[in-house]
Design a protein around this motif. Structure first.
Motif, PDB file in Angstrom:
ATOM      1  N   ALA A 161       0.827  -1.204   0.000  1.00  0.00           N
ATOM      2  CA  ALA A 161       0.000   0.000   0.000  1.00  0.00           C
ATOM      3  C   ALA A 161       0.865   1.259   0.000  1.00  0.00           C
ATOM      4  CB  ALA A 161      -0.923  -0.002   1.222  1.00  0.00           C
ATOM      5  N   HIS A 162       1.928   1.245   0.784  1.00  0.00           N
ATOM      6  CA  HIS A 162       2.827   2.406   0.811  1.00  0.00           C
ATOM      7  C   HIS A 162       3.516   2.595  -0.541  1.00  0.00           C
ATOM      8  CE1 HIS A 162       2.661   3.887   4.912  1.00  0.00           C
ATOM      9  NE2 HIS A 162       2.660   2.639   5.360  1.00  0.00           N
ATOM     10  N   PHE A 163       3.854   1.492  -1.183  1.00  0.00           N
ATOM     11  CA  PHE A 163       4.487   1.581  -2.503  1.00  0.00           C
ATOM     12  C   PHE A 163       3.530   2.208  -3.516  1.00  0.00           C
ATOM     13  CE2 PHE A 163       4.935  -0.330  -6.727  1.00  0.00           C
ATOM     14  CZ  PHE A 163       6.208   0.098  -7.066  1.00  0.00           C
ATOM     15  N   ILE A 164       2.274   1.790  -3.468  1.00  0.00           N
ATOM     16  CA  ILE A 164       1.284   2.364  -4.386  1.00  0.00           C
ATOM     17  C   ILE A 164       1.174   3.866  -4.159  1.00  0.00           C
ATOM     18  CG2 ILE A 164      -1.193   2.418  -4.942  1.00  0.00           C
ATOM     19  CD1 ILE A 164      -1.274  -0.566  -4.200  1.00  0.00           C
ATOM     20  N   HIS A 165       1.046   4.254  -2.905  1.00  0.00           N
ATOM     21  CA  HIS A 165       0.917   5.681  -2.577  1.00  0.00           C
ATOM     22  C   HIS A 165       2.140   6.461  -3.052  1.00  0.00           C
ATOM     23  CE1 HIS A 165       0.446   9.223   0.194  1.00  0.00           C
ATOM     24  NE2 HIS A 165      -0.788   9.063  -0.227  1.00  0.00           N
ATOM     25  N   PHE A 166       3.315   5.882  -2.833  1.00  0.00           N
ATOM     26  CA  PHE A 166       4.556   6.552  -3.231  1.00  0.00           C
ATOM     27  C   PHE A 166       4.638   6.719  -4.746  1.00  0.00           C
ATOM     28  CE2 PHE A 166       9.010   6.110  -4.617  1.00  0.00           C
ATOM     29  CZ  PHE A 166       9.540   7.264  -4.055  1.00  0.00           C
ATOM     30  N   LYS A 167       4.311   5.662  -5.501  1.00  0.00           N
ATOM     31  CA  LYS A 167       4.401   5.730  -6.970  1.00  0.00           C
ATOM     32  C   LYS A 167       3.385   6.716  -7.543  1.00  0.00           C
ATOM     33  CE  LYS A 167       6.825   3.979  -9.144  1.00  0.00           C
ATOM     34  NZ  LYS A 167       8.207   4.381  -9.503  1.00  0.00           N
ATOM     35  N   ILE A 168       2.194   6.760  -6.951  1.00  0.00           N
ATOM     36  CA  ILE A 168       1.188   7.714  -7.411  1.00  0.00           C
ATOM     37  C   ILE A 168       1.680   9.130  -7.177  1.00  0.00           C
ATOM     38  CG2 ILE A 168      -1.140   8.586  -7.006  1.00  0.00           C
ATOM     39  CD1 ILE A 168      -1.070   5.965  -8.541  1.00  0.00           C
ATOM     40  N   GLN A 169       2.206   9.393  -5.971  1.00  0.00           N
ATOM     41  CA  GLN A 169       2.733  10.740  -5.678  1.00  0.00           C
ATOM     42  C   GLN A 169       3.857  11.108  -6.629  1.00  0.00           C
ATOM     43  OE1 GLN A 169       3.782  10.811  -1.481  1.00  0.00           O
ATOM     44  NE2 GLN A 169       1.934  11.971  -1.043  1.00  0.00           N
ATOM     45  N   GLU A 170       4.700  10.141  -6.926  1.00  0.00           N
ATOM     46  CA  GLU A 170       5.830  10.382  -7.826  1.00  0.00           C
ATOM     47  C   GLU A 170       5.351  10.864  -9.193  1.00  0.00           C
ATOM     48  OE1 GLU A 170       8.291   6.963  -9.066  1.00  0.00           O
ATOM     49  OE2 GLU A 170       9.886   7.887  -7.881  1.00  0.00           O
ATOM     50  N   CYS A 171       4.257  10.305  -9.661  1.00  0.00           N
ATOM     51  CA  CYS A 171       3.698  10.701 -10.954  1.00  0.00           C
ATOM     52  C   CYS A 171       2.940  12.027 -10.864  1.00  0.00           C
ATOM     53  CB  CYS A 171       2.772   9.612 -11.490  1.00  0.00           C
ATOM     54  SG  CYS A 171       3.610   8.048 -11.848  1.00  0.00           S
ATOM     55  N   LEU A 172       2.274  12.259  -9.722  1.00  0.00           N
ATOM     56  CA  LEU A 172       1.497  13.485  -9.582  1.00  0.00           C
ATOM     57  C   LEU A 172       2.386  14.723  -9.501  1.00  0.00           C
ATOM     58  CD1 LEU A 172      -1.341  12.459  -7.074  1.00  0.00           C
ATOM     59  CD2 LEU A 172      -1.396  12.511  -9.568  1.00  0.00           C
ATOM     60  N   ILE A 173       3.624  14.535  -9.048  1.00  0.00           N
ATOM     61  CA  ILE A 173       4.547  15.670  -8.987  1.00  0.00           C
ATOM     62  C   ILE A 173       4.683  16.322 -10.360  1.00  0.00           C
ATOM     63  CG2 ILE A 173       6.945  16.364  -8.557  1.00  0.00           C
ATOM     64  CD1 ILE A 173       7.115  14.071  -6.541  1.00  0.00           C
ATOM     65  N   GLU A 174       4.661  15.492 -11.417  1.00  0.00           N
ATOM     66  CA  GLU A 174       4.858  16.001 -12.779  1.00  0.00           C
ATOM     67  C   GLU A 174       3.761  16.962 -13.210  1.00  0.00           C
ATOM     68  OE1 GLU A 174       5.353  12.836 -15.550  1.00  0.00           O
ATOM     69  OE2 GLU A 174       6.674  11.676 -14.243  1.00  0.00           O
ATOM     70  N   ILE A 175       2.551  16.827 -12.633  1.00  0.00           N
ATOM     71  CA  ILE A 175       1.443  17.676 -13.089  1.00  0.00           C
ATOM     72  C   ILE A 175       0.984  18.655 -12.014  1.00  0.00           C
ATOM     73  CG2 ILE A 175       0.626  15.976 -14.765  1.00  0.00           C
ATOM     74  CD1 ILE A 175      -1.528  15.148 -12.763  1.00  0.00           C
ATOM     75  N   THR A 176       1.829  18.849 -10.979  1.00  0.00           N
ATOM     76  CA  THR A 176       1.445  19.755  -9.892  1.00  0.00           C
ATOM     77  C   THR A 176       1.084  21.132 -10.412  1.00  0.00           C
ATOM     78  OG1 THR A 176       2.728  18.602  -8.193  1.00  0.00           O
ATOM     79  CG2 THR A 176       2.273  20.923  -7.805  1.00  0.00           C
ATOM     80  N   ASN A 177       1.891  21.666 -11.307  1.00  0.00           N
ATOM     81  CA  ASN A 177       1.679  23.026 -11.816  1.00  0.00           C
ATOM     82  C   ASN A 177       1.169  23.047 -13.254  1.00  0.00           C
ATOM     83  OD1 ASN A 177       2.680  24.313  -9.384  1.00  0.00           O
ATOM     84  ND2 ASN A 177       4.722  23.649 -10.025  1.00  0.00           N
ATOM     85  N   SER A 178       0.598  21.928 -13.697  1.00  0.00           N
ATOM     86  CA  SER A 178       0.144  21.832 -15.087  1.00  0.00           C
ATOM     87  C   SER A 178      -1.225  22.488 -15.264  1.00  0.00           C
ATOM     88  CB  SER A 178       0.055  20.361 -15.512  1.00  0.00           C
ATOM     89  OG  SER A 178       1.320  19.743 -15.459  1.00  0.00           O
TER      90      SER A 178
ATOM     91  N   GLY B 232      11.557  20.598   3.075  1.00  0.00           N
ATOM     92  CA  GLY B 232      12.540  19.622   2.667  1.00  0.00           C
ATOM     93  C   GLY B 232      12.358  19.252   1.204  1.00  0.00           C
ATOM     94  N   ILE B 233      13.285  18.498   0.680  1.00  0.00           N
ATOM     95  CA  ILE B 233      13.245  18.128  -0.733  1.00  0.00           C
ATOM     96  C   ILE B 233      12.041  17.240  -1.053  1.00  0.00           C
ATOM     97  CG2 ILE B 233      14.676  16.048  -0.455  1.00  0.00           C
ATOM     98  CD1 ILE B 233      16.003  16.806  -3.148  1.00  0.00           C
ATOM     99  N   LEU B 234      11.482  16.557  -0.045  1.00  0.00           N
ATOM    100  CA  LEU B 234      10.338  15.661  -0.256  1.00  0.00           C
ATOM    101  C   LEU B 234       9.007  16.292   0.164  1.00  0.00           C
ATOM    102  CD1 LEU B 234      11.907  12.291   0.976  1.00  0.00           C
ATOM    103  CD2 LEU B 234      11.685  13.115  -1.369  1.00  0.00           C
ATOM    104  N   ASP B 235       9.018  17.587   0.406  1.00  0.00           N
ATOM    105  CA  ASP B 235       7.799  18.266   0.871  1.00  0.00           C
ATOM    106  C   ASP B 235       6.979  18.853  -0.271  1.00  0.00           C
ATOM    107  OD1 ASP B 235       8.291  17.677   3.512  1.00  0.00           O
ATOM    108  OD2 ASP B 235       9.348  19.543   3.925  1.00  0.00           O
ATOM    109  N   PHE B 236       7.036  18.226  -1.431  1.00  0.00           N
ATOM    110  CA  PHE B 236       6.267  18.683  -2.589  1.00  0.00           C
ATOM    111  C   PHE B 236       4.769  18.665  -2.318  1.00  0.00           C
ATOM    112  CE2 PHE B 236       7.520  14.231  -2.940  1.00  0.00           C
ATOM    113  CZ  PHE B 236       6.292  13.598  -2.942  1.00  0.00           C
ATOM    114  N   TRP B 237       4.328  17.756  -1.443  1.00  0.00           N
ATOM    115  CA  TRP B 237       2.901  17.610  -1.140  1.00  0.00           C
ATOM    116  C   TRP B 237       2.329  18.859  -0.482  1.00  0.00           C
ATOM    117  CZ3 TRP B 237       1.654  18.110   3.992  1.00  0.00           C
ATOM    118  CH2 TRP B 237       2.698  17.952   4.901  1.00  0.00           C
ATOM    119  N   MET B 238       3.173  19.739  -0.005  1.00  0.00           N
ATOM    120  CA  MET B 238       2.679  20.939   0.669  1.00  0.00           C
ATOM    121  C   MET B 238       2.021  21.926  -0.299  1.00  0.00           C
ATOM    122  SD  MET B 238       5.535  21.697   3.590  1.00  0.00           S
ATOM    123  CE  MET B 238       5.762  20.567   4.969  1.00  0.00           C
ATOM    124  N   ASP B 239       2.180  21.707  -1.600  1.00  0.00           N
ATOM    125  CA  ASP B 239       1.472  22.526  -2.593  1.00  0.00           C
ATOM    126  C   ASP B 239       0.100  21.932  -2.923  1.00  0.00           C
ATOM    127  OD1 ASP B 239       3.461  24.489  -2.968  1.00  0.00           O
ATOM    128  OD2 ASP B 239       4.602  23.139  -4.252  1.00  0.00           O
TER     129      ASP B 239
END
Length: 555
Positions: free
Chosen positions: A255-272, A449-456
């Motif tokens: 479950a954590h892996f799924i969440h991590f991979k989804i977040q990894e992909c969502l980073i690409e469209i954060t500002n799209s 931090g470098i992994l705090d992208f979710w704060m947007d």
């Protein structure tokens, strides 16, 4: 003490603040002596503490009355770094602090002892005169006063220790540890050398994120060795449950892996833009579909777990775009989001409920929320979040039992992912949650931090968001009893669910519910609690400014 004895003591002793300590003399006990002048009245700087009351309702009014009757002392120690440090005196409320210590329960005492052991093992050998036991005691007092008393239970000891260490970490980061009674006295002023600070923070960060493993390295009273022996006995005694535990941990890791991979992909469209986000998500979904058709085994399973998450996000992005253009949601958006409704117990369904709520379809919103609550078994479902690392409470036994009897599809009814909204989904987000997308001021940004992208993004744990949406929905259709039940459940969840990753966000939502209830003081209290949990990059600052502005204008 005579002048001769005092002179002799000064010659051999070491000074620690107002105390002179003599240690390690063969044939003699270690002693601390503090030279002080007693004052019968309570200091003016401390009187505001008598009127202050934290969420934990501690200290009690009776304790405060006793403390105020103990008087204080004037001790010969100046402010660190002051030009007149050698000439200054300080107020000591040691008798009141002794009263507070005598009123600690066994869990709080154990927490304090563990903090001192950690200090002695990991900090003092390298940074001797930085963090003191008195600072640890002060941090403990602040934590007790600002948390609900039912948290301080033996089964929560590791969580309580983590809380205290996190507050100590923030105090060191800001080089500010206010005295518990006289808040104007910063205990850390001048105690944290600039060159040592990063290393001390790194050590504490390791201990906090070790999930208790760091305690195995404590040599004081052979604590580490005794814990190792205890764990060995536990593993031997519960050997018959090994399959449950292994299956449960594997399911959680998946479950954590799924969440991590989804977040990894969502980073690409954060500002799209909407168009770019839709095209990227469609491309990812089709890529997963092709791999699924051409693969066997684990690759096929991975695609079947990941694809529905992308479908949910695509449906939500389309829905947000539809709302912006037509204030309605297209059938295509509903089709896409329905393809991902069974990713887990709640997160995708809550995104659907959120979309429906934002277009005013309260009837369908209520149906989705009722179905989600019915499937959320509090004895089984585990919250899942990979936004940042935090010490988690032990996994529910019901989760382990289910995991051993099912395959990976058990994720659908044993896990609850946090609910995530990107900026391009903003029209599917209630205005109360939208503030989370704007949590960072210019002053806050350097503390990311470098992994705090979710704060947007707007991110909230499933269970509190479920109750928040219920509260808002039942408010709109004027079903008072159900509304109050939802509010009660929201408060209870924030207070008692140990594994909430975004508790500060839940508190911000609760604060806005309190505002709707015309309970401004309770709302402000929620925002302050939220800030205690996350001092930087927290939308609570916006809420406090907004609330105070409203109160001033109304007045």
């Amino acid at each position: 003490m005579t002048e001769i004895a005092a002179a002799s003591f000064y010659g051999r002793g070491l000074r620690h603040g107002p105390a002179y300590a003599e240690q390690g003399q063969p044939g003699f006990n270690d002693i601390d002596i503090v030279f002080a002048f007693p004052c019968t009245s309570w200091p003016l700087q401390a009187r505001q503490w008598l009127d202050w009351q934290g969420v934990g309702q501690w200290p009690s009014d009776l304790m405060k009355r006793y403390c105020s009757s103990t008087g204080c002392f004037a001790v010969g120690v100046g402010s660190k770094g002051s030009e007149n440090e050698e000439l200054e005196w300080r107020i000591s409320t040691s008798l009141a602090e002794r009263c507070l210590m005598f009123n600690l329960d066994i869990t709080q005492i154990r927490c304090y002892v563990l903090m001192k052991m950690i200090l002695k093992t990991f900090i003092k050998p390298y940074f001797e005169d930085t963090i003191s036991s008195f600072m640890c005691k002060t941090v403990l007092f602040h934590c007790i006063a600002n948390t609900c008393l039912n948290i301080w239970r033996e089964k929560h000891l590791l969580v309580c220790l983590s809380l205290c260490l996190s507050v100590l970490y923030k105090s060191i980061l800001n080089e500010n540890c206010p005295h518990f009674i006289i808040s104007g006295n910063n205990l850390m002023r001048g105690h944290i050398p600039h060159e040592s600070k990063p290393y001390i923070l790194e050590i504490l960060n390791y201990i906090i994120n070790s999930e208790g493993r760091a305690l195995l390295g404590i040599e004081c009273d052979s604590l580490g060795a005794r814990l190792q022996l205890k764990l060995s006995n536990l593993l031997f005694g519960f050997e018959f449950k090994t399959n449950d535990i292994i299956s449960g941990h594997l399911l959680q890791l998946t479950a954590h892996f799924i969440h991590f991979k989804i977040q990894e992909c969502l980073i690409e469209i954060t500002n799209s833009s909407y168009e770019e986000a839709i095209q990227t998500l469609l491309k990812d979904i089709f890529k997963l579909a092709i791999i699924y058709d051409q693969s066997l085994g684990l690759d096929k399973t991975a695609c079947s777990l990941l694809a529905p998450q992308f479908c949910t996000t695509l449906g939500s992005v389309l829905g947000s775009y539809n709302i912006q253009l037509f204030n309605a949601i297209s059938a295509k958006a509903f089709t896409w989001i329905s393809m991902g409704l069974n990713t887990d117990v709640s997160s995708s369904k809550l995104k659907l409920a959120s979309m429906l709520y934002c277009i005013g379809d309260t009837q369908r919103t209520e149906i989705v929320l009722r179905d989600t609550e019915a499937n959320y078994d509090l004895n089984i479902v585990e919250p899942i979040c990979r936004c940042y690392s935090f010490i988690k409470q032990a996994t529910r036994r019901g989760f382990f039992a289910i995991s051993n009897n099912h395959n990976v599809e058990a994720i659908q009814y044993t896990t609850a992912f946090c609910v995530t909204f990107l900026p391009c989904e903003i029209n599917c987000v209630p205005h109360e949650l939208r503030y989370e997308m704007f949590r960072s001021t210019q002053e806050d940004l350097p503390f990311r931090g470098i992994l705090d992208f979710w704060m947007d993004w707007a991110v909230v744990d499933s269970l509190p968001y479920l109750y928040f949406l219920q509260y808002k929905t039942y408010s709109n259709i004027q079903r008072h009893q159900e509304k109050q039940r939802a509010l009660f459940n929201l408060v209870k969840t924030i207070d008692q669910e140990p594994n909430l990753a975004h508790r500060e966000t839940a508190l911000n939502l609760l604060g806005q519910c309190m505002e709707q209830e015309d309970r401004a003081r309770d709302a402000l209290h929620c925002y302050l609690l939220s800030l205690n949990l996350r001092e930087r990059n927290n939308a609570a600052k916006l809420h406090i400014c907004r609330l105070l502005s409203t109160l001033v204008n109304d007045y």
